[in-house]
Motif scaffolding. Sequence first.
Motif, PDB file in Angstrom:
ATOM      1  N   ASP A  28       0.840  -1.198   0.000  1.00  0.00           N
ATOM      2  CA  ASP A  28       0.000   0.000   0.000  1.00  0.00           C
ATOM      3  C   ASP A  28       0.875   1.248   0.000  1.00  0.00           C
ATOM      4  O   ASP A  28       2.080   1.177   0.236  1.00  0.00           O
ATOM      5  CB  ASP A  28      -0.878   0.053   1.259  1.00  0.00           C
ATOM      6  CG  ASP A  28      -2.069  -0.891   1.205  1.00  0.00           C
ATOM      7  OD1 ASP A  28      -2.307  -1.488   0.139  1.00  0.00           O
ATOM      8  OD2 ASP A  28      -2.745  -1.031   2.241  1.00  0.00           O
ATOM      9  N   ASP A  29       0.244   2.394  -0.212  1.00  0.00           N
ATOM     10  CA  ASP A  29       0.919   3.682  -0.061  1.00  0.00           C
ATOM     11  C   ASP A  29       0.477   4.307   1.252  1.00  0.00           C
ATOM     12  O   ASP A  29      -0.714   4.275   1.592  1.00  0.00           O
ATOM     13  CB  ASP A  29       0.561   4.635  -1.207  1.00  0.00           C
ATOM     14  CG  ASP A  29       1.137   4.192  -2.542  1.00  0.00           C
ATOM     15  OD1 ASP A  29       2.003   3.289  -2.546  1.00  0.00           O
ATOM     16  OD2 ASP A  29       0.723   4.755  -3.570  1.00  0.00           O
ATOM     17  N   ARG A  57      10.998   6.299  -3.044  1.00  0.00           N
ATOM     18  CA  ARG A  57       9.730   5.887  -2.425  1.00  0.00           C
ATOM     19  C   ARG A  57       9.138   6.955  -1.518  1.00  0.00           C
ATOM     20  O   ARG A  57       7.993   6.846  -1.096  1.00  0.00           O
ATOM     21  CB  ARG A  57       9.944   4.611  -1.578  1.00  0.00           C
ATOM     22  CG  ARG A  57      10.250   3.380  -2.422  1.00  0.00           C
ATOM     23  CD  ARG A  57      10.453   2.157  -1.525  1.00  0.00           C
ATOM     24  NE  ARG A  57       9.367   1.999  -0.584  1.00  0.00           N
ATOM     25  CZ  ARG A  57       9.538   1.836   0.737  1.00  0.00           C
ATOM     26  NH1 ARG A  57      10.729   1.800   1.272  1.00  0.00           N
ATOM     27  NH2 ARG A  57       8.499   1.692   1.516  1.00  0.00           N
ATOM     28  N   VAL A  70       4.275  11.091   1.553  1.00  0.00           N
ATOM     29  CA  VAL A  70       3.770   9.929   0.823  1.00  0.00           C
ATOM     30  C   VAL A  70       4.902   8.922   0.730  1.00  0.00           C
ATOM     31  O   VAL A  70       5.983   9.238   0.225  1.00  0.00           O
ATOM     32  CB  VAL A  70       3.282  10.314  -0.598  1.00  0.00           C
ATOM     33  CG1 VAL A  70       2.772   9.084  -1.331  1.00  0.00           C
ATOM     34  CG2 VAL A  70       2.201  11.385  -0.528  1.00  0.00           C
ATOM     35  N   THR A  72       5.550   5.244  -0.836  1.00  0.00           N
ATOM     36  CA  THR A  72       4.935   4.301  -1.768  1.00  0.00           C
ATOM     37  C   THR A  72       5.436   2.881  -1.535  1.00  0.00           C
ATOM     38  O   THR A  72       6.524   2.675  -1.002  1.00  0.00           O
ATOM     39  CB  THR A  72       5.214   4.710  -3.229  1.00  0.00           C
ATOM     40  OG1 THR A  72       6.629   4.753  -3.434  1.00  0.00           O
ATOM     41  CG2 THR A  72       4.610   6.067  -3.542  1.00  0.00           C
ATOM     42  N   CYS A  73       4.627   1.922  -1.949  1.00  0.00           N
ATOM     43  CA  CYS A  73       4.967   0.488  -1.866  1.00  0.00           C
ATOM     44  C   CYS A  73       5.520   0.112  -0.496  1.00  0.00           C
ATOM     45  O   CYS A  73       6.687  -0.268  -0.366  1.00  0.00           O
ATOM     46  CB  CYS A  73       5.969   0.114  -2.958  1.00  0.00           C
ATOM     47  SG  CYS A  73       5.303   0.305  -4.606  1.00  0.00           S
TER      48      CYS A  73
END
Length: 104
Positions: A28-29, A57, A70, A72-73
């Motif tokens: 998920d982010d 990321r 944010v 990510t991954c």
Amino acid sequence: MCASSPEPPVTILGNSEHPEHHSLVAGDDLILECEMSRSNAPVEWYCDGRLLKPDSRTHIESRGTVRKLVLTCLELSDKGEYMCDAVDDKMIILVKVQGNKMVI
């Protein structure tokens, strides 16, 4: 004599005494936001006391009074205590990351 009054301390709007809790799944982010009392407020983001810097990321955004992190991954190792540090005020967010569900 013209003395300018110092600006009031920066505060994080909607901040409470208690940490926020987020529970996400790996992949998920993670999106965290802090709204500042002033648009020129400097903010730094930390995870478990380590200063976060933008990378492939990690994205840090500033729009008006909103500061956004944010990530990510998400990976299992991304769990921990995240902090939005606005010098005069801090907001703590506890993040749990669970493993992916196996699809058979």
